[in-house]
Design an enzyme around this catalytic site. Structure first.
Site, PDB file in Angstrom:
ATOM      1  N   LEU A   1       0.850  -1.112   0.084  1.00 62.80           N
ATOM      2  CA  LEU A   1       0.004   0.088  -0.016  1.00 62.80           C
ATOM      3  C   LEU A   1       1.076   1.089  -0.158  1.00 62.80           C
ATOM      4  O   LEU A   1       1.843   1.361   0.876  1.00 62.80           O
ATOM      5  CB  LEU A   1      -1.019   0.014   1.209  1.00 62.80           C
ATOM      6  CG  LEU A   1      -2.275   0.746   1.285  1.00 62.80           C
ATOM      7  CD1 LEU A   1      -3.031   0.411   0.100  1.00 62.80           C
ATOM      8  CD2 LEU A   1      -3.092   0.694   2.325  1.00 62.80           C
ATOM      9  N   ASP A   2       0.998   2.091  -0.927  1.00 61.45           N
ATOM     10  CA  ASP A   2       1.741   3.195  -1.308  1.00 61.45           C
ATOM     11  C   ASP A   2       1.647   4.148   0.258  1.00 61.45           C
ATOM     12  O   ASP A   2       0.682   4.093   0.635  1.00 61.45           O
ATOM     13  CB  ASP A   2       1.294   4.071  -2.489  1.00 61.45           C
ATOM     14  CG  ASP A   2       1.683   3.237  -3.695  1.00 61.45           C
ATOM     15  OD1 ASP A   2       2.406   2.163  -3.684  1.00 61.45           O
ATOM     16  OD2 ASP A   2       0.967   3.476  -4.610  1.00 61.45           O
ATOM     17  N   ARG A   3       2.684   4.424   0.398  1.00 56.30           N
ATOM     18  CA  ARG A   3       2.838   5.627   1.536  1.00 56.30           C
ATOM     19  C   ARG A   3       1.749   6.554   1.508  1.00 56.30           C
ATOM     20  O   ARG A   3       1.203   6.853   2.493  1.00 56.30           O
ATOM     21  CB  ARG A   3       4.167   6.323   1.541  1.00 56.30           C
ATOM     22  CG  ARG A   3       4.459   7.286   2.647  1.00 56.30           C
ATOM     23  CD  ARG A   3       5.759   8.017   2.644  1.00 56.30           C
ATOM     24  NE  ARG A   3       6.092   8.876   3.735  1.00 56.30           N
ATOM     25  CZ  ARG A   3       7.254   9.256   4.156  1.00 56.30           C
ATOM     26  NH1 ARG A   3       8.235   9.009   3.534  1.00 56.30           N
ATOM     27  NH2 ARG A   3       7.173  10.209   5.127  1.00 56.30           N
TER      28      ARG A   3
ATOM     29  N   THR B   1      -1.243   6.565   0.297  1.00 55.86           N
ATOM     30  CA  THR B   1      -2.496   5.864   0.046  1.00 55.86           C
ATOM     31  C   THR B   1      -2.839   5.361   1.496  1.00 55.86           C
ATOM     32  O   THR B   1      -2.004   4.975   2.399  1.00 55.86           O
ATOM     33  CB  THR B   1      -2.603   4.858  -0.698  1.00 55.86           C
ATOM     34  OG1 THR B   1      -2.052   5.318  -1.825  1.00 55.86           O
ATOM     35  CG2 THR B   1      -3.909   4.346  -0.875  1.00 55.86           C
TER      36      THR B   1
ATOM     37  N   HIS C   1       1.496   1.699  -8.960  1.00 57.96           N
ATOM     38  CA  HIS C   1       0.493   3.145  -9.029  1.00 57.96           C
ATOM     39  C   HIS C   1      -0.604   3.187 -10.113  1.00 57.96           C
ATOM     40  O   HIS C   1      -0.818   4.097 -10.909  1.00 57.96           O
ATOM     41  CB  HIS C   1       1.586   4.269  -9.277  1.00 57.96           C
ATOM     42  CG  HIS C   1       2.448   4.679  -8.288  1.00 57.96           C
ATOM     43  ND1 HIS C   1       3.694   5.309  -8.619  1.00 57.96           N
ATOM     44  CD2 HIS C   1       2.537   4.172  -6.972  1.00 57.96           C
ATOM     45  CE1 HIS C   1       4.443   5.241  -7.492  1.00 57.96           C
ATOM     46  NE2 HIS C   1       3.473   4.554  -6.695  1.00 57.96           N
TER      47      HIS C   1
END
Length: 257
Positions: free
Chosen positions: A53-55, A57, A162
């Protein structure tokens, strides 16, 4: 302290705040707060990563409480057996549902991916989106005296890096707060006028099979205060009631390994 969405003897799911890194790495030696370390201290046992999970998000992050359970969960993600649902606020009016089928070249980090092949062919990528609400506000963030925004439900069919951010930018409806693929003027305007900084992308729902019991498992992570503030400002209350209202504790200064 993290909001725990679900926990049993085998796995745990948390509502990751926007801006938090999942785990420590040598690239982030100046960072002090990480989900894995915070959760380990909070529940008193080690946790094992399952997916990314992207930073920037926020939302659902699932972890195993043993390496074997984490492996079984990871296999479900790899086989695309986990149904993931996100919500996003994007620029402009999106009035109809649709699908983006647009192959993506791999985005490489200059340091972390320096040994990766830069000439790798574009990979198939498919995302579905559903229009939930629209708003027009009296803010001149571009050439017009007003600005338009939409609330979308996003469902990725594939899991490219992404992917949702790049697909929405491809449609000319970038996600608000996306500093890489988005609209800088819109980002600054929303952050300043509504006190709502950061990426407006939230991992809301996850449906999977419990790796030990075999039972269906449905998880939901509600919106944080940034989301709630913007939803209220845009008059979108009640559009997704299952996600409204959550309070995060004050961020603790945690720096143990």
């Amino acid at each position: 302290m993290l909001e725990i969405v679900y926990q049993d003897a085998h796995l745990v799911a948390v509502n990751k705040p926007a801006g938090w890194l999942v785990h420590r790495s040598w690239l982030d030696r100046h960072e002090t707060v990480f989900v894995m370390q915070t959760l380990r201290d909070q529940i008193g046992q080690h946790v094992f990563t399952v997916h990314r999970l992207d930073r920037p998000t926020s939302g659902l992050l699932l972890m195993g409480l043993s390496s074997e359970v984490a492996r079984l969960l990871s296999q479900q993600f790899e086989r695309r057996e986990v149904q993931k649902t996100y919500h996003a606020v994007v620029r402009g009016y999106v009035l109809e549902d649709g699908t983006v089928d647009y192959a993506l070249t791999e985005e490489l980090d200059k340091i972390a991916d320096k040994f990766s092949n830069p000439d790798k062919a574009p990979q198939p990528a498919v995302s579905h989106y559903r229009a939930l609400a629209q708003a027009e506000v009296p803010l001149a963030l571009g050439r017009y005296p007003t600005s338009r925004f939409s609330l979308l439900e996003l469902t990725p069919e594939t899991g490219r890096k992404h992917q949702l951010r790049r697909h929405m930018a491809h449609l000319r409806h970038p996600i608000i707060g996306d500093t890489t693929h988005g609209d800088l003027r819109q980002n600054r305007g929303i952050a300043g006028h509504f006190d709502c900084p950061g990426l407006m992308l939230h991992a809301s729902h996850m449906a999977l099979t419990h790796p030990v019991t075999g039972e269906p498992l449905s998880l939901t992570a509600r919106w944080d205060s940034r989301w709630q503030q913007l939803v209220t400002a845009f008059g979108w209350q009640g559009r997704v009631p299952a996600l409204e209202r959550v309070e995060f504790p004050a961020q603790a200064g945690q720096d143990n390994g």
